[in-house]
Design a protein around this motif. Structure first.
Motif, PDB file in Angstrom:
ATOM      1  N   LYS A 102     -61.382  41.140 -39.234  1.00 42.79           N
ATOM      2  CA  LYS A 102     -60.663  41.085 -40.506  1.00 42.79           C
ATOM      3  C   LYS A 102     -61.157  42.118 -41.511  1.00 42.79           C
ATOM      4  CE  LYS A 102     -63.546  37.299 -42.112  1.00 42.79           C
ATOM      5  NZ  LYS A 102     -63.568  35.875 -42.335  1.00 42.79           N
ATOM      6  N   SER A 103     -62.399  42.541 -41.399  1.00 41.98           N
ATOM      7  CA  SER A 103     -62.955  43.503 -42.350  1.00 41.98           C
ATOM      8  C   SER A 103     -62.903  44.903 -41.762  1.00 41.98           C
ATOM      9  CB  SER A 103     -64.407  43.148 -42.676  1.00 41.98           C
ATOM     10  OG  SER A 103     -64.997  44.202 -43.413  1.00 41.98           O
ATOM     11  N   GLU A 115     -56.663  38.685 -44.883  1.00 41.45           N
ATOM     12  CA  GLU A 115     -57.542  38.805 -43.722  1.00 41.45           C
ATOM     13  C   GLU A 115     -56.776  39.186 -42.456  1.00 41.45           C
ATOM     14  OE1 GLU A 115     -59.851  35.229 -43.547  1.00 41.45           O
ATOM     15  OE2 GLU A 115     -61.046  35.818 -45.289  1.00 41.45           O
TER      16      GLU A 115
END
Length: 96
Positions: A46-47, A80
């Motif tokens: 997600k990052s 996200e």
């Protein structure tokens, strides 16, 4: 002996590898040219700034097909999902 594919690498049809191992062997993996990449627990990417994500995204981009699986709902923070969707469908969000 190939550290990813084993001693019979020319016969290997599938590789199951952890996210951490992808980060560790990112150069070797990127040379493989996988046709299909399946990511279980895809919410781990997600990052976009995380080392693990940076190692995985080129695999998704270079594969002919990618399947991202996650049982973790993203209802409270839909942002996200951005990194995952952006790499599955390039251009979907324009030049964000």
């Amino acid at each position: 002996k190939d550290p990813l594919m084993g001693k019979n690498s020319r016969f290997t049809k599938a590789v199951v590898i952890s996210y951490d191992m992808v980060s560790k062997f990112s150069e070797e993996i990127s040379r493989r040219g996988f046709k299909l990449v399946i990511l279980d627990e895809s919410h781990y990417i997600k990052s976009s700034t995380a080392k693990r994500t940076k190692a995985i995204l080129p695999l998704i981009s270079s594969a002919r097909r990618a399947i991202l699986l996650s049982g973790t709902p993203a209802l409270s923070r839909p942002i996200e999902l951005y990194t995952q969707v952006k790499n599955l469908v390039p251009g979907l969000f324009g030049s964000m």
